[in-house]
Design a protein around this motif. Structure first.
Motif, PDB file in Angstrom:
ATOM      1  N   TYR A 227       0.771  -1.286   0.075  1.00 32.76           N
ATOM      2  CA  TYR A 227      -0.107   0.018   0.002  1.00 32.76           C
ATOM      3  C   TYR A 227       0.794   1.302   0.081  1.00 32.76           C
ATOM      4  O   TYR A 227       0.490   2.205  -0.731  1.00 32.76           O
ATOM      5  CB  TYR A 227      -0.839   0.066   1.140  1.00 32.76           C
TER       6      TYR A 227
ATOM      7  N   LEU B 215     -14.679   2.179  -5.742  1.00 35.81           N
ATOM      8  CA  LEU B 215     -13.527   2.341  -4.881  1.00 35.81           C
ATOM      9  C   LEU B 215     -13.483   3.621  -4.159  1.00 35.81           C
ATOM     10  O   LEU B 215     -13.515   4.534  -4.812  1.00 35.81           O
ATOM     11  CB  LEU B 215     -12.393   1.853  -5.674  1.00 35.81           C
TER      12      LEU B 215
ATOM     13  N   VAL C 237      -7.036   2.451  -0.941  1.00 38.53           N
ATOM     14  CA  VAL C 237      -8.343   2.077  -0.846  1.00 38.53           C
ATOM     15  C   VAL C 237      -8.863   1.506   0.566  1.00 38.53           C
ATOM     16  O   VAL C 237      -8.281   0.565   0.833  1.00 38.53           O
ATOM     17  CB  VAL C 237      -8.347   0.918  -2.008  1.00 38.53           C
TER      18      VAL C 237
ATOM     19  N   ILE D  19     -14.710  -1.200  -1.055  1.00 45.18           N
ATOM     20  CA  ILE D  19     -15.210  -1.657  -2.328  1.00 45.18           C
ATOM     21  C   ILE D  19     -16.752  -1.898  -2.347  1.00 45.18           C
ATOM     22  O   ILE D  19     -17.460  -2.490  -1.321  1.00 45.18           O
ATOM     23  CB  ILE D  19     -14.514  -2.929  -2.744  1.00 45.18           C
TER      24      ILE D  19
ATOM     25  N   GLU E 135     -16.526  -1.350   3.574  1.00 44.14           N
ATOM     26  CA  GLU E 135     -15.364  -1.057   4.294  1.00 44.14           C
ATOM     27  C   GLU E 135     -14.292  -2.328   4.433  1.00 44.14           C
ATOM     28  O   GLU E 135     -14.766  -3.337   5.212  1.00 44.14           O
ATOM     29  CB  GLU E 135     -15.222  -0.249   5.481  1.00 44.14           C
ATOM     30  N   LEU E 136     -13.118  -2.371   4.028  1.00 41.36           N
ATOM     31  CA  LEU E 136     -12.136  -3.428   4.019  1.00 41.36           C
ATOM     32  C   LEU E 136     -10.803  -3.241   4.450  1.00 41.36           C
ATOM     33  O   LEU E 136     -10.334  -2.038   4.127  1.00 41.36           O
ATOM     34  CB  LEU E 136     -12.091  -4.363   3.037  1.00 41.36           C
TER      35      LEU E 136
ATOM     36  N   CYS F  28      -9.098  -5.879   0.853  1.00 43.64           N
ATOM     37  CA  CYS F  28      -9.093  -5.308  -0.422  1.00 43.64           C
ATOM     38  C   CYS F  28      -8.448  -5.908  -1.666  1.00 43.64           C
ATOM     39  O   CYS F  28      -9.042  -6.023  -2.677  1.00 43.64           O
ATOM     40  CB  CYS F  28      -8.825  -3.608  -0.243  1.00 43.64           C
TER      41      CYS F  28
ATOM     42  N   LYS G 256     -10.349  -9.239  -2.602  1.00 49.64           N
ATOM     43  CA  LYS G 256     -11.414  -9.098  -3.356  1.00 49.64           C
ATOM     44  C   LYS G 256     -11.212  -8.651  -4.667  1.00 49.64           C
ATOM     45  O   LYS G 256     -11.981  -9.220  -5.720  1.00 49.64           O
ATOM     46  CB  LYS G 256     -12.502  -8.314  -2.391  1.00 49.64           C
TER      47      LYS G 256
ATOM     48  N   ILE H 159      -6.289  -1.142  -8.527  1.00 51.16           N
ATOM     49  CA  ILE H 159      -6.108  -0.057  -7.533  1.00 51.16           C
ATOM     50  C   ILE H 159      -5.191   1.181  -7.930  1.00 51.16           C
ATOM     51  O   ILE H 159      -5.622   2.341  -7.820  1.00 51.16           O
ATOM     52  CB  ILE H 159      -5.388  -0.338  -6.101  1.00 51.16           C
TER      53      ILE H 159
END
Length: 403
Positions: A78, A225, A232, A235, A239-240, A245, A248, A285
């Motif tokens: 990330y 998104l 991110v 989705i 909320e994840l 994220c 998925k 993403i």
């Protein structure tokens, strides 16, 4: 060989052909205790099934398995996504990003158990040997490093299989398994086999996660998104956490053939190599982040982010994760990403991902200024003075040529 006596070695163990042979080879050539370390970064369950038992049967005194998937995505993947790093314009650094966390956890275990040395199974032709050993040097410079591929005489799949057979050590590897695959939760790569000839087209055997574009659904799928500070966080309004994220989006993207690249890249060591890489979630993403950046970043900030991304791609690819330059670039990217907030609607269709709707509370886009219709906020005559100043050096240069 190392002249100083080594008693205990921690090996970055995958359970594959190379590291299966390395365990007995270390014991025979260094007379050491070998501890196997396995980082679960999202490789297939088949690769992890029975891996501890396999390591012990190969001669390891113990085997430690550490689940680092969540930390890998949250603290490695990330943050790099915020920089826009793409190696040579297309590679989302799936293998390169995984090596520093494996090395870090391996070093932590080595220090905990009092090991004298670290060992990896990377070949002398590839980038991973550099990535592992750059990390070792930054984290535990006093530990010795053993790189069997730069020492032993087992330089082919045939010789490795024969070596294990002579020692009655079982392996699932065969001569028929011609492709080399590297898998984690972020990506999977395929190299070797027919891909070694760049004139050969890839076939279905070269792809593991994604369907063929021709076999993808005939109807496009639209997904939402939500981004917060360049990451991110939701989705389709669910909320994840970062790991969920990615999982998925990998599932959604694979169904639509998203995230395939077939490239020839320049390895750091100087060799060109070809690979088929699949990063479905990462590709989605990246498209979402770019969509919000287009709304939020001014021209100079966007150009600076592009420079950060280019430099960061080289830093990560070259194994310089644990370095001041990586930290400095990350800090700059985090600063720019503080305003990358909003929502994006993406269209997924047969290998393509397209931003079709985008919103940010921090947008610099103004319909009042951008309209082709009549407006009350912009004086077009103001452009006259701007252009005269902007073109001043060009006019002076042209006049000098006329003299």
């Amino acid at each position: 060989m190392i002249s100083r006596k080594i008693n205990k070695v921690v090996l970055a163990y995958s359970g594959g052909l190379d590291t299966s042979a390395i365990i007995p080879w270390l014991k025979e050539n260094y007379n050491v205790e070998v501890i196997a370390f396995v980082a679960n970064i999202g490789q297939s369950k088949k690769d992890l099934f029975g891996i501890e038992k396999k390591a012990l049967k190969s001669g390891a005194s113990s085997c430690y398995v550490s689940d680092v998937k969540e930390e890998f995505i949250k603290n490695y993947v990330y943050p790099i996504l915020k920089t826009g790093a793409l190696y040579e314009g297309s590679y989302l650094l799936g293998t390169a990003l995984a090596r520093p966390i494996i090395a870090q956890k391996q070093v932590e275990l080595a220090l905990k158990v009092g090991a004298d040395a670290l060992c990896h199974g990377a070949t002398g032709k590839g980038n991973d040997q550099i990535r592992f050993e750059m990390s070792y040097a930054a984290l535990a410079p006093n530990l010795h490093v053993i790189a069997p591929w730069r020492e032993w005489k087992l330089h082919s799949r045939e010789s490795l299989l024969k070596y294990l057979e002579e020692r009655n050590i079982s392996t699932t590897a065969t001569l028929e398994k011609i492709y080399s695959k590297d898998e984690n939760i972020w990506h999977i790569s395929t190299e070797g086999g027919l891909l070694e000839d760049p004139w050969n087209r890839s076939n279905k055997d070269c792809w593991s996660w994604t369907v063929e574009p021709e076999d993808a659904p005939e109807e496009a799928e639209y997904i939402s998104l939500r981004l917060k500070e360049g990451s991110v966080v939701a989705i389709n309004n669910q909320e994840l956490n970062p790991l969920k994220c990615v999982e998925k989006l990998n599932q959604i993207g694979s169904k639509h053939a998203i995230g395939r690249i077939d490239i020839i890249e320049n390895r750091l060591i100087g060799i060109k190599s070809r690979g088929c890489y699949e990063t479905p979630g990462g590709t989605i993403i990246t498209a979402a982040i770019k969509a919000i950046e287009q709304l939020v970043l001014d021209r100079e900030s966007f150009q600076w982010r592009e420079k950060i991304g280019l430099e960061m791609s080289l830093v990560v690819y070259d194994g310089r994760w644990f370095s001041p330059i990586r930290e400095s670039l990350q800090a700059a990217a985090d600063s720019l990403s503080s305003s990358i907030n909003g929502e994006v609607i993406l269209k997924l269709y047969k290998g393509s991902v397209t931003s079709v709707q985008k919103y940010s509370p921090n947008t610099l886009y103004s319909p009042e200024y951008a309209t082709f219709g009549k407006d009350e906020v912009y004086k077009q005559s103001d452009a006259d003075g701007f252009i005269r100043l902007f073109s001043l050096s060009s006019r002076i240069r042209a006049k000098n040529k006329l003299k």
